[in-house]
Design a protein around this motif. Sequence first.
Motif, PDB file in Angstrom:
ATOM      1  N   GLY A 158       1.061  -1.531  -0.182  1.00 25.85           N
ATOM      2  CA  GLY A 158      -0.104   0.367   0.347  1.00 25.85           C
ATOM      3  C   GLY A 158       0.855   1.113  -0.089  1.00 25.85           C
ATOM      4  N   MET A 159       0.898   1.698  -0.801  1.00 21.63           N
ATOM      5  CA  MET A 159       1.066   3.549  -1.024  1.00 21.63           C
ATOM      6  C   MET A 159       0.231   4.778  -1.108  1.00 21.63           C
ATOM      7  SD  MET A 159       4.833   4.489  -3.124  1.00 21.63           S
ATOM      8  CE  MET A 159       4.034   3.815  -4.723  1.00 21.63           C
ATOM      9  N   ARG A 160       0.186   5.260   0.250  1.00 16.51           N
ATOM     10  CA  ARG A 160      -0.869   6.244   0.144  1.00 16.51           C
ATOM     11  C   ARG A 160       0.172   7.903  -0.377  1.00 16.51           C
ATOM     12  NH1 ARG A 160      -2.027   9.903   5.083  1.00 16.51           N
ATOM     13  NH2 ARG A 160      -1.397   7.977   6.151  1.00 16.51           N
ATOM     14  N   THR A 161       0.280   8.624  -0.970  1.00 13.75           N
ATOM     15  CA  THR A 161       0.890  10.315  -0.978  1.00 13.75           C
ATOM     16  C   THR A 161       0.119  11.263  -1.449  1.00 13.75           C
ATOM     17  OG1 THR A 161       1.748   8.892  -2.603  1.00 13.75           O
ATOM     18  CG2 THR A 161       2.159  11.747  -3.022  1.00 13.75           C
ATOM     19  N   VAL A 190       3.480   1.063   3.101  1.00 11.49           N
ATOM     20  CA  VAL A 190       3.834  -0.003   3.993  1.00 11.49           C
ATOM     21  C   VAL A 190       3.711  -1.309   3.112  1.00 11.49           C
ATOM     22  CG1 VAL A 190       2.090  -0.833   5.371  1.00 11.49           C
ATOM     23  CG2 VAL A 190       1.571   1.186   5.666  1.00 11.49           C
ATOM     24  N   LEU A 191       4.341  -2.278   3.249  1.00  7.86           N
ATOM     25  CA  LEU A 191       4.614  -3.726   2.626  1.00  7.86           C
ATOM     26  C   LEU A 191       3.789  -4.874   3.802  1.00  7.86           C
ATOM     27  CD1 LEU A 191       7.835  -3.508   1.223  1.00  7.86           C
ATOM     28  CD2 LEU A 191       6.113  -3.137   0.519  1.00  7.86           C
ATOM     29  N   ALA A 192       3.015  -5.744   3.976  1.00  6.84           N
ATOM     30  CA  ALA A 192       2.263  -6.476   5.218  1.00  6.84           C
ATOM     31  C   ALA A 192       2.784  -8.680   3.972  1.00  6.84           C
ATOM     32  CB  ALA A 192       0.968  -6.203   4.813  1.00  6.84           C
ATOM     33  N   THR A 193       2.822  -9.064   5.167  1.00  4.80           N
ATOM     34  CA  THR A 193       3.530 -10.615   4.687  1.00  4.80           C
ATOM     35  C   THR A 193       2.677 -11.155   5.507  1.00  4.80           C
ATOM     36  OG1 THR A 193       4.726 -11.231   6.562  1.00  4.80           O
ATOM     37  CG2 THR A 193       6.276  -9.884   5.331  1.00  4.80           C
ATOM     38  N   ALA A 194       2.045 -12.587   5.502  1.00  3.53           N
ATOM     39  CA  ALA A 194       1.243 -13.268   5.117  1.00  3.53           C
ATOM     40  C   ALA A 194       1.773 -14.395   6.759  1.00  3.53           C
ATOM     41  CB  ALA A 194       1.592 -14.319   4.441  1.00  3.53           C
ATOM     42  N   MET A 195       3.260 -13.261   7.223  1.00  2.00           N
ATOM     43  CA  MET A 195       3.178 -14.397   8.513  1.00  2.00           C
ATOM     44  C   MET A 195       3.038 -13.600   9.757  1.00  2.00           C
ATOM     45  SD  MET A 195       8.221 -14.301   7.143  1.00  2.00           S
ATOM     46  CE  MET A 195       7.470 -12.883   6.785  1.00  2.00           C
ATOM     47  N   PRO A 196       2.568 -14.456  10.789  1.00  2.00           N
ATOM     48  CA  PRO A 196       2.531 -13.982  11.821  1.00  2.00           C
ATOM     49  C   PRO A 196       3.212 -13.217  12.677  1.00  2.00           C
ATOM     50  CG  PRO A 196       2.630 -15.783  12.008  1.00  2.00           C
ATOM     51  CD  PRO A 196       2.562 -15.306  10.648  1.00  2.00           C
ATOM     52  N   HIS A 197       2.820 -12.079  13.429  1.00  2.00           N
ATOM     53  CA  HIS A 197       3.974 -11.058  14.128  1.00  2.00           C
ATOM     54  C   HIS A 197       3.651 -10.357  15.473  1.00  2.00           C
ATOM     55  CE1 HIS A 197       6.444  -7.396  14.830  1.00  2.00           C
ATOM     56  NE2 HIS A 197       5.468  -7.063  15.327  1.00  2.00           N
ATOM     57  N   GLU A 198       1.643 -10.765  15.745  1.00  2.00           N
ATOM     58  CA  GLU A 198       0.705 -10.852  17.217  1.00  2.00           C
ATOM     59  C   GLU A 198       0.001 -10.838  16.967  1.00  2.00           C
ATOM     60  OE1 GLU A 198      -0.595  -7.154  18.870  1.00  2.00           O
ATOM     61  OE2 GLU A 198       1.813  -6.278  18.873  1.00  2.00           O
ATOM     62  N   LEU A 199      -0.654 -11.785  18.257  1.00  2.00           N
ATOM     63  CA  LEU A 199      -1.771 -12.235  18.569  1.00  2.00           C
ATOM     64  C   LEU A 199      -2.224 -12.057  19.476  1.00  2.00           C
ATOM     65  CD1 LEU A 199      -3.277 -15.146  17.468  1.00  2.00           C
ATOM     66  CD2 LEU A 199      -2.438 -16.155  18.878  1.00  2.00           C
ATOM     67  N   SER A 200      -3.391 -11.501  19.407  1.00  2.00           N
ATOM     68  CA  SER A 200      -4.247 -10.703  21.108  1.00  2.00           C
ATOM     69  C   SER A 200      -5.034 -11.369  21.164  1.00  2.00           C
ATOM     70  CB  SER A 200      -4.154  -9.053  20.517  1.00  2.00           C
ATOM     71  OG  SER A 200      -4.360  -9.242  18.954  1.00  2.00           O
ATOM     72  N   ALA A 201      -5.370 -11.610  22.149  1.00  2.00           N
ATOM     73  CA  ALA A 201      -7.338 -12.268  22.115  1.00  2.00           C
ATOM     74  C   ALA A 201      -8.421 -11.392  21.566  1.00  2.00           C
ATOM     75  CB  ALA A 201      -7.387 -12.464  23.935  1.00  2.00           C
ATOM     76  N   SER A 248       8.419   6.043   5.185  1.00  2.00           N
ATOM     77  CA  SER A 248       7.715   7.322   5.144  1.00  2.00           C
ATOM     78  C   SER A 248       8.407   8.175   4.997  1.00  2.00           C
ATOM     79  CB  SER A 248       6.859   7.653   5.894  1.00  2.00           C
ATOM     80  OG  SER A 248       7.525   7.763   7.207  1.00  2.00           O
ATOM     81  N   LYS A 249       8.528   9.068   3.524  1.00  2.00           N
ATOM     82  CA  LYS A 249       8.760  10.013   3.729  1.00  2.00           C
ATOM     83  C   LYS A 249       8.034  11.909   3.451  1.00  2.00           C
ATOM     84  CE  LYS A 249      13.042   8.292   3.108  1.00  2.00           C
ATOM     85  NZ  LYS A 249      14.234   8.490   4.383  1.00  2.00           N
ATOM     86  N   SER A 250       8.330  12.289   3.948  1.00  2.00           N
ATOM     87  CA  SER A 250       7.995  14.182   4.320  1.00  2.00           C
ATOM     88  C   SER A 250       8.525  15.410   3.438  1.00  2.00           C
ATOM     89  CB  SER A 250       6.914  14.406   4.931  1.00  2.00           C
ATOM     90  OG  SER A 250       7.781  14.271   5.897  1.00  2.00           O
ATOM     91  N   LEU A 251       8.103  16.443   2.890  1.00  2.00           N
ATOM     92  CA  LEU A 251       9.202  17.603   3.223  1.00  2.00           C
ATOM     93  C   LEU A 251       9.931  17.920   4.123  1.00  2.00           C
ATOM     94  CD1 LEU A 251       6.606  19.829   1.296  1.00  2.00           C
ATOM     95  CD2 LEU A 251       8.553  18.560   0.179  1.00  2.00           C
ATOM     96  N   ASP A 252       9.272  17.761   5.745  1.00  2.00           N
ATOM     97  CA  ASP A 252      10.096  17.621   6.245  1.00  2.00           C
ATOM     98  C   ASP A 252      11.481  17.024   7.084  1.00  2.00           C
ATOM     99  OD1 ASP A 252       9.294  20.378   6.720  1.00  2.00           O
ATOM    100  OD2 ASP A 252       6.985  19.357   8.069  1.00  2.00           O
ATOM    101  N   ARG A 286      12.207   9.224  -4.507  1.00  2.00           N
ATOM    102  CA  ARG A 286      13.209   7.198  -4.512  1.00  2.00           C
ATOM    103  C   ARG A 286      11.553   6.337  -3.574  1.00  2.00           C
ATOM    104  NH1 ARG A 286      18.696   7.675  -5.154  1.00  2.00           N
ATOM    105  NH2 ARG A 286      18.771   5.703  -5.019  1.00  2.00           N
ATOM    106  N   LEU A 287      10.927   7.116  -3.167  1.00  2.00           N
ATOM    107  CA  LEU A 287      10.464   6.292  -1.927  1.00  2.00           C
ATOM    108  C   LEU A 287       9.298   5.730  -3.004  1.00  2.00           C
ATOM    109  CD1 LEU A 287       9.830   4.066   0.548  1.00  2.00           C
ATOM    110  CD2 LEU A 287       8.106   6.203   1.724  1.00  2.00           C
ATOM    111  N   VAL A 288       8.632   6.348  -3.716  1.00  2.00           N
ATOM    112  CA  VAL A 288       7.751   6.481  -4.114  1.00  2.00           C
ATOM    113  C   VAL A 288       8.135   4.910  -5.331  1.00  2.00           C
ATOM    114  CG1 VAL A 288       6.370   7.361  -6.225  1.00  2.00           C
ATOM    115  CG2 VAL A 288       6.751   8.174  -4.680  1.00  2.00           C
ATOM    116  N   ASP A 289       9.730   5.510  -6.276  1.00  2.00           N
ATOM    117  CA  ASP A 289       9.718   4.180  -7.032  1.00  2.00           C
ATOM    118  C   ASP A 289      10.061   3.253  -6.728  1.00  2.00           C
ATOM    119  OD1 ASP A 289      10.034   6.638  -9.190  1.00  2.00           O
ATOM    120  OD2 ASP A 289      12.444   7.136  -7.941  1.00  2.00           O
ATOM    121  N   PHE A 290      10.254   2.970  -5.629  1.00  2.00           N
ATOM    122  CA  PHE A 290      10.594   2.207  -4.744  1.00  2.00           C
ATOM    123  C   PHE A 290       9.707   0.980  -4.399  1.00  2.00           C
ATOM    124  CE2 PHE A 290      11.672  -0.409  -1.050  1.00  2.00           C
ATOM    125  CZ  PHE A 290      12.635  -1.660  -1.641  1.00  2.00           C
ATOM    126  N   GLY A 291       8.205   1.792  -3.567  1.00  2.00           N
ATOM    127  CA  GLY A 291       7.120   0.978  -4.148  1.00  2.00           C
ATOM    128  C   GLY A 291       6.104   0.565  -5.484  1.00  2.00           C
TER     129      GLY A 291
END
Length: 204
Positions: free
Chosen positions: A121-124, A142-153, A176-180, A189-194
């Motif tokens: 997911g990429m947001r501008t 944002v890059l999300a994988t199928a690997m579990p990271h956190e399990l909560s009840a 993330s990158k911004s003007l600041d 460069r981040l857009v190109d990478f995404g």
Amino acid sequence: MFGKATKSRAAAGAGPGPVGADWSPYSRLQDAAGAYFLHAEIAMEAIAGVLGRRRVRGFTLERVVDLTESGASVWQEAAVCDGRRLILWHSEELADATAPGGTVLDSSVQVLPLDSIGHIGMRTLVGHDERGRRVDRGVYLVLATAMPHELSAVPADPDSPLPAAAKLRPESFRFSKSLDDGGAGQMARLVDFGNLLGRLVPSS
């Protein structure tokens, strides 16, 4: 471990030492890391160890400076794509009273096959300047994988016959990158990478 999006951050050029310069003009990873990172040689050694003879197709770099009571602490990250894998290098300064200078560098590397990435997911954030011309003000990847990271009840609803359940959160990486934080060059460069990852990640 990687993609410390919630960490407080200083301007991209801030921090101790002469490094922290804008890395976006550099097309070679080694040159960009040398301009931007503290301990660039440690980063390149770790990345080269798993990169081998494969060519770098794209990369993005991150540097965060935390100001604490004991001084400045630098958190650094490189995300590198070789066409088949995503190589993530991360370093963080940790307090160690037994070490000269009082700190040690925690250097970590993680390798993910691109087919393990299930979501990109990429947001501008787009704005305008005083003359009405378009200005990109922020980029979030944002890059999300199928690997579990956190399990909560999830507690059961007392008015429902359904039992309590568990909520699984997949492992994700955020950039993330911004003007600041990085400026227009690093945002581009981040857009190109995404976009590169979006083209290379298998569709099934």
